[in-house]
Design an enzyme around this catalytic site. Structure first.
Site, PDB file in Angstrom:
ATOM      1  N   PRO A  94     -28.987   8.559  35.881  1.00 24.49           N
ATOM      2  CA  PRO A  94     -29.015   7.725  37.081  1.00 24.49           C
ATOM      3  C   PRO A  94     -29.183   8.505  38.387  1.00 24.49           C
ATOM      4  CG  PRO A  94     -26.787   7.876  36.211  1.00 24.49           C
ATOM      5  CD  PRO A  94     -27.697   8.476  35.176  1.00 24.49           C
ATOM      6  N   ASN A  95     -29.912   7.876  39.284  1.00 26.53           N
ATOM      7  CA  ASN A  95     -30.124   8.361  40.659  1.00 26.53           C
ATOM      8  C   ASN A  95     -31.012   9.591  40.782  1.00 26.53           C
ATOM      9  OD1 ASN A  95     -28.487   6.341  41.947  1.00 26.53           O
ATOM     10  ND2 ASN A  95     -26.714   7.398  41.076  1.00 26.53           N
ATOM     11  N   ASN A 111     -30.140  15.719  31.823  1.00 25.96           N
ATOM     12  CA  ASN A 111     -29.275  15.710  33.002  1.00 25.96           C
ATOM     13  C   ASN A 111     -28.688  14.302  33.047  1.00 25.96           C
ATOM     14  OD1 ASN A 111     -27.953  15.618  35.398  1.00 25.96           O
ATOM     15  ND2 ASN A 111     -29.601  16.558  36.605  1.00 25.96           N
ATOM     16  N   HIS A 115     -27.475  20.511  34.972  1.00 23.56           N
ATOM     17  CA  HIS A 115     -27.183  19.919  36.282  1.00 23.56           C
ATOM     18  C   HIS A 115     -27.810  20.784  37.352  1.00 23.56           C
ATOM     19  CE1 HIS A 115     -24.303  17.112  34.602  1.00 23.56           C
ATOM     20  NE2 HIS A 115     -23.861  18.117  33.853  1.00 23.56           N
ATOM     21  N   TYR A 148     -28.759  18.944  46.220  1.00 24.04           N
ATOM     22  CA  TYR A 148     -29.701  18.900  45.100  1.00 24.04           C
ATOM     23  C   TYR A 148     -31.050  19.547  45.393  1.00 24.04           C
ATOM     24  CZ  TYR A 148     -26.247  15.627  43.336  1.00 24.04           C
ATOM     25  OH  TYR A 148     -25.070  15.062  42.909  1.00 24.04           O
ATOM     26  N   ALA A 197     -24.307  11.057  36.870  1.00 25.38           N
ATOM     27  CA  ALA A 197     -22.888  10.672  36.929  1.00 25.38           C
ATOM     28  C   ALA A 197     -22.343  10.202  35.576  1.00 25.38           C
ATOM     29  CB  ALA A 197     -22.694   9.589  37.982  1.00 25.38           C
ATOM     30  N   ARG A 247     -32.412  12.650  48.216  1.00 26.39           N
ATOM     31  CA  ARG A 247     -30.990  12.461  47.947  1.00 26.39           C
ATOM     32  C   ARG A 247     -30.210  13.751  48.194  1.00 26.39           C
ATOM     33  NH1 ARG A 247     -28.337  12.233  41.935  1.00 26.39           N
ATOM     34  NH2 ARG A 247     -26.233  11.745  42.614  1.00 26.39           N
ATOM     35  N   ARG A 260     -17.483  21.319  42.828  1.00 20.29           N
ATOM     36  CA  ARG A 260     -17.562  20.144  43.708  1.00 20.29           C
ATOM     37  C   ARG A 260     -16.280  19.300  43.577  1.00 20.29           C
ATOM     38  NH1 ARG A 260     -23.022  17.234  42.680  1.00 20.29           N
ATOM     39  NH2 ARG A 260     -22.336  16.152  44.579  1.00 20.29           N
ATOM     40  N   GLU A 300     -27.252  20.323  28.101  1.00 20.52           N
ATOM     41  CA  GLU A 300     -26.871  19.558  29.297  1.00 20.52           C
ATOM     42  C   GLU A 300     -27.183  20.393  30.528  1.00 20.52           C
ATOM     43  OE1 GLU A 300     -22.722  18.382  29.298  1.00 20.52           O
ATOM     44  OE2 GLU A 300     -22.714  18.162  31.478  1.00 20.52           O
TER      45      GLU A 300
HETATM   46  C1  DQA Z   1     -25.773  16.013  38.744  1.00 22.77           C
HETATM   47  C2  DQA Z   1     -24.275  16.178  39.018  1.00 22.77           C
HETATM   48  C3  DQA Z   1     -23.541  14.858  38.825  1.00 22.77           C
HETATM   49  O1  DQA Z   1     -22.159  15.025  39.125  1.00 22.77           O
HETATM   50  C4  DQA Z   1     -24.109  13.808  39.772  1.00 22.77           C
HETATM   51  O2  DQA Z   1     -23.471  12.569  39.554  1.00 22.77           O
HETATM   52  C5  DQA Z   1     -25.587  13.700  39.672  1.00 22.77           C
HETATM   53  C6  DQA Z   1     -26.379  14.916  39.585  1.00 22.77           C
HETATM   54  C7  DQA Z   1     -26.559  17.324  39.037  1.00 22.77           C
HETATM   55  O3  DQA Z   1     -27.665  17.448  38.551  1.00 22.77           O
HETATM   56  O4  DQA Z   1     -26.059  18.191  39.754  1.00 22.77           O
HETATM   57  O5  DQA Z   1     -26.143  12.594  39.727  1.00 22.77           O
HETATM   58  O6  DQA Z   1     -25.955  15.702  37.371  1.00 22.77           O
END
Ligand code: DQA
Length: 144
Positions: free
Chosen positions: A9-10, A73, A99, A22, A76, A17, A106, A97
């Site tokens: 998501p996102n 990735n 990120h 990021y 959240a 963003r 964080r 995994e």
């Molecule tokens: C993320 C880290 C997550 O905590 C966050 O909710 C994201 C992006 C990252 O790539 O740093 O959406 O996965």
């Protein structure tokens, strides 16, 4: 060898963003750098993004038939989704995994990952390079 890249998501908002967290690479930038690296490594990739947990699960289930591993990735959902963990364990394909940010540095709620204990490996904190390093690691592991 074929690998499924899964963005949670996102992540479609990347570029605009929270660029201080990021970076400014867009999802298209990430996917095209992954395509280039995959070509160099001699592997095939597919890419997919969804904001919906169920769609991510359906995609993982569907793709497991044709890929040897996943690079994900989970956004959240990392910190909330037992269902995503169960799907990845259930399809019996190794996954890495990744990120963009260093999630351990964080907010407290980002420190816990439901997926980490069952992942083949993790890469975090290197922006777009987390994905590239993750793909390299996964391919090396699958070839071993
Ligand atoms: C993320 C880290 C997550 O905590 C966050 O909710 C994201 C992006 C990252 O790539 O740093 O959406 O996965």
């Amino acid at each position: 060898m074929k690998i499924a890249i899964v963005h949670g998501p996102n992540l479609r908002l990347l570029g605009q963003r929270e660029p201080e967290v990021y970076g400014t690479d867009t999802l298209e930038d990430i996917n095209s750098k992954l395509e280039k690296l995959a070509h160099e490594l001699g592997v095939e990739i597919t890419t997919f993004q969804s904001n919906h947990e169920g769609e991510l699960l359906d995609h993982i289930e569907r793709m497991a038939e044709e890929v040897q591993g996943f690079l994900i990735n989970p956004g959240a959902y990392t910190h909330t989704s037992i269902a995503l963990r169960d799907a990845l364990v259930g399809v019996e394909r190794p996954f890495v995994e990744v990120h963009l940010s260093n999630t351990t540095a964080r907010e407290r709620f980002r420190r816990h990952s439901y997926l980490a204990p069952v992942a083949a490996g993790m890469v975090y904190g290197f922006g777009i390079h987390s994905y590239l390093l993750g793909l390299q690691g996964l391919v090396a592991k699958l070839r071993r």
